[in-house]
Design a protein around this motif. Structure first.
Motif, PDB file in Angstrom:
ATOM      1  N   GLY A  38       0.580  -1.267  -0.244  1.00 22.30           N
ATOM      2  CA  GLY A  38       0.052  -0.208   0.124  1.00 22.30           C
ATOM      3  C   GLY A  38       0.943   1.240  -0.154  1.00 22.30           C
ATOM      4  O   GLY A  38       0.285   2.123   0.068  1.00 22.30           O
ATOM      5  N   PHE A  39       2.420   1.255  -0.068  1.00 18.26           N
ATOM      6  CA  PHE A  39       2.995   2.195  -0.243  1.00 18.26           C
ATOM      7  C   PHE A  39       2.257   3.689  -0.769  1.00 18.26           C
ATOM      8  O   PHE A  39       2.437   4.823  -0.491  1.00 18.26           O
ATOM      9  CB  PHE A  39       4.637   1.914  -0.972  1.00 18.26           C
ATOM     10  CG  PHE A  39       5.558   2.784  -0.174  1.00 18.26           C
ATOM     11  CD1 PHE A  39       5.852   3.809   0.371  1.00 18.26           C
ATOM     12  CD2 PHE A  39       6.169   3.371  -1.615  1.00 18.26           C
ATOM     13  CE1 PHE A  39       6.560   3.944   0.876  1.00 18.26           C
ATOM     14  CE2 PHE A  39       7.055   4.464  -1.750  1.00 18.26           C
ATOM     15  CZ  PHE A  39       7.535   4.320   0.359  1.00 18.26           C
ATOM     16  N   THR A  47       7.695   9.485   3.900  1.00 21.21           N
ATOM     17  CA  THR A  47       9.019  10.182   3.904  1.00 21.21           C
ATOM     18  C   THR A  47       9.241  11.562   4.503  1.00 21.21           C
ATOM     19  O   THR A  47      10.470  12.016   4.324  1.00 21.21           O
ATOM     20  CB  THR A  47       9.161  10.159   1.400  1.00 21.21           C
ATOM     21  OG1 THR A  47       7.946  10.604   1.197  1.00 21.21           O
ATOM     22  CG2 THR A  47       9.650   8.756   1.374  1.00 21.21           C
ATOM     23  N   ALA A  48       8.357  12.384   4.207  1.00 18.11           N
ATOM     24  CA  ALA A  48       8.474  13.672   5.005  1.00 18.11           C
ATOM     25  C   ALA A  48       8.486  13.278   6.236  1.00 18.11           C
ATOM     26  O   ALA A  48       9.289  14.490   6.931  1.00 18.11           O
ATOM     27  CB  ALA A  48       6.997  14.400   4.359  1.00 18.11           C
ATOM     28  N   GLN A  53      14.269  11.023   0.483  1.00 13.41           N
ATOM     29  CA  GLN A  53      13.888  10.393  -0.805  1.00 13.41           C
ATOM     30  C   GLN A  53      13.116   9.262  -0.884  1.00 13.41           C
ATOM     31  O   GLN A  53      14.558   8.118  -0.977  1.00 13.41           O
ATOM     32  CB  GLN A  53      14.123  11.588  -1.724  1.00 13.41           C
ATOM     33  CG  GLN A  53      13.948  13.499  -1.481  1.00 13.41           C
ATOM     34  CD  GLN A  53      14.982  13.363  -2.568  1.00 13.41           C
ATOM     35  OE1 GLN A  53      15.582  13.174  -3.780  1.00 13.41           O
ATOM     36  NE2 GLN A  53      14.376  15.220  -2.562  1.00 13.41           N
ATOM     37  N   ALA A  54      12.205   8.666  -1.970  1.00 13.96           N
ATOM     38  CA  ALA A  54      11.986   7.244  -2.004  1.00 13.96           C
ATOM     39  C   ALA A  54      11.983   7.044  -3.542  1.00 13.96           C
ATOM     40  O   ALA A  54      11.668   7.418  -4.829  1.00 13.96           O
ATOM     41  CB  ALA A  54      10.761   6.481  -1.591  1.00 13.96           C
ATOM     42  N   LEU A  68      15.572   4.757   0.090  1.00 16.67           N
ATOM     43  CA  LEU A  68      14.909   6.071   0.618  1.00 16.67           C
ATOM     44  C   LEU A  68      16.472   6.561   0.623  1.00 16.67           C
ATOM     45  O   LEU A  68      17.159   5.906   1.026  1.00 16.67           O
ATOM     46  CB  LEU A  68      13.972   5.948   2.050  1.00 16.67           C
ATOM     47  CG  LEU A  68      12.946   5.792   1.342  1.00 16.67           C
ATOM     48  CD1 LEU A  68      11.816   4.662   1.036  1.00 16.67           C
ATOM     49  CD2 LEU A  68      11.796   6.360   2.963  1.00 16.67           C
ATOM     50  N   THR A  69      16.991   8.067   0.525  1.00 17.10           N
ATOM     51  CA  THR A  69      17.881   8.528   0.547  1.00 17.10           C
ATOM     52  C   THR A  69      17.384   9.721   1.232  1.00 17.10           C
ATOM     53  O   THR A  69      16.496  10.517   1.180  1.00 17.10           O
ATOM     54  CB  THR A  69      18.192   9.054  -1.072  1.00 17.10           C
ATOM     55  OG1 THR A  69      17.625   9.365  -1.457  1.00 17.10           O
ATOM     56  CG2 THR A  69      19.330   7.844  -1.601  1.00 17.10           C
TER      57      THR A  69
END
Length: 251
Positions: A38-39, A47-48, A53-54, A68-69
Motif C-alpha cells: 500500500g505504499f 518520506t516527509a 526521498q524514495a 530511501l535517501t
C-alpha cells in the motif's frame, strides 16, 4: 555513510509511528526497506516524516521495496528489477567521494529455496560490482552457521522453506552472491546478537531464531566497511517482526 535495511512487515499499518520513531533516531543516509504494501497511499507522509526521498519498485507478485535517501546524498541513476522476482529489487547509484555507489534493496522469495537461488543469480547478473551493496530480507540462511537448532524447532510447513530436498539447510542463495565476490558483511565485522527474526513483540510460528536480513558488499565497499549491527530494544521489539540492520561505511 550509514545504511539501514529493514523489513517493516506489510506496510507498517498502525506500527508506522514506531517505525518512523526508529528511523528518525537512527538517521540513516540510505534506507533499504522491504514490504511496502500500500505504499502509494502513505509514501508522501512517510518520506516527509523521516526527511528522505524514495525510489520504489512495485512488485508483480508480492510487495514493493524501496531505497530511501537523505540529503545531501545525491542519486545519479535509478533502476528496478521485477521480472523473475517474487517481490522486487530497487536500486540507486549515489555519488560519494569514493566514487559511484550502487545500493540495491531486495526481498527474495519467502517460500522456495530454489527460486531464491534463481533470484540471487538474477541480482548478481544485473548488479554485481566492486562498489555495490545488496541489502534486504533475503529469506536465506548463511553459508557458515550451524542452522540445525533454529530449523529443528520449526513446524514442517515452515521448515521446508529453508531446507534442500535432502533435508539439510539450504544456503545456495547466499552462495550465489559469495561466488560473485560479494561479502556477507556480518561474517566479517558483525557484533552482538546476529538473528534478525523474530522480534519479541511479534514472534510467531513462521520463524525460527535466525538471520534472514543481510548487507552484502562488493570488494570496494567491503574495504570501506566500519561496523554492522542488528538494532534491538524499545520500539524495535514491536515495530515489525524483523529487526533492522545498520551498517556504517567510510565513503
Amino acid at each position: 555513510m550509514r545504511l539501514l535495511t529493514w523489513n517493516i512487515r506489510n506496510g507498517g499499518g498502525d506500527r508506522l509511528p514506531a517505525i518512523i520513531e526508529v528511523v528518525r533516531a537512527v538517521r540513516p543516509d540510505i534506507w533499504a526497506v522491504q514490504e511496502l504494501r500500500g505504499f502509494s497511499s502513505y509514501a508522501q507522509s512517510l518520506t516527509a516524516a523521516v526527511g528522505m526521498q524514495a525510489h520504489a519498485a512495485r512488485s508483480l507478485f508480492g510487495q514493493p521495496v524501496a531505497v530511501l535517501t537523505s540529503p545531501p546524498v545525491r542519486v545519479l541513476r535509478r533502476s528496478t528489477l521485477l521480472r523473475g522476482m517474487h517481490h522486487a529489487a530497487a536500486a540507486v547509484v549515489v555519488d560519494t567521494p569514493s566514487g559511484p555507489l550502487t545500493v540495491v534493496s531486495t526481498h527474495l522469495n519467502p517460500y522456495s529455496p530454489s527460486r531464491r537461488r534463481r533470484e540471487a543469480r538474477r541480482l548478481v547478473a544485473r548488479y554485481a560490482g566492486d562498489m555495490t551493496v545488496v541489502a534486504g530480507d533475503l529469506n536465506s540462511l548463511d553459508t557458515f552457521t550451524d542452522h540445525g537448532p533454529s530449523l529443528d524447532g520449526q513446524r514442517e510447513e515452515y521448515r521446508r522453506r529453508h531446507v534442500t530436498g535432502q533435508g539439510v539447510a539450504d544456503t545456495r542463495a547466499l552462495a550465489a552472491f559469495e561466488n560473485a565476490y560479494f561479502t556477507d558483511l556480518w561474517r566479517n565485522i558483525g557484533s552482538g546478537e546476529s538473528h534478525t527474526v523474530p522480534t519479541s513483540g511479534l514472534a510467531g510460528a513462521e520463524f525460527g531464531t535466525m538471520r534472514l536480513d543481510y548487507v552484502l558488499t562488493g570488494p570496494g565497499v567491503t574495504a570501506r566497511a566500519r561496523s554492522i549491527e542488528v538494532l534491538r530494544g524499545g520500539a524495535l521489539e514491536h515495530a515489525s517482526d524483523h529487526y533492522p540492520v545498520l551498517a556504517e561505511f567510510d565513503l
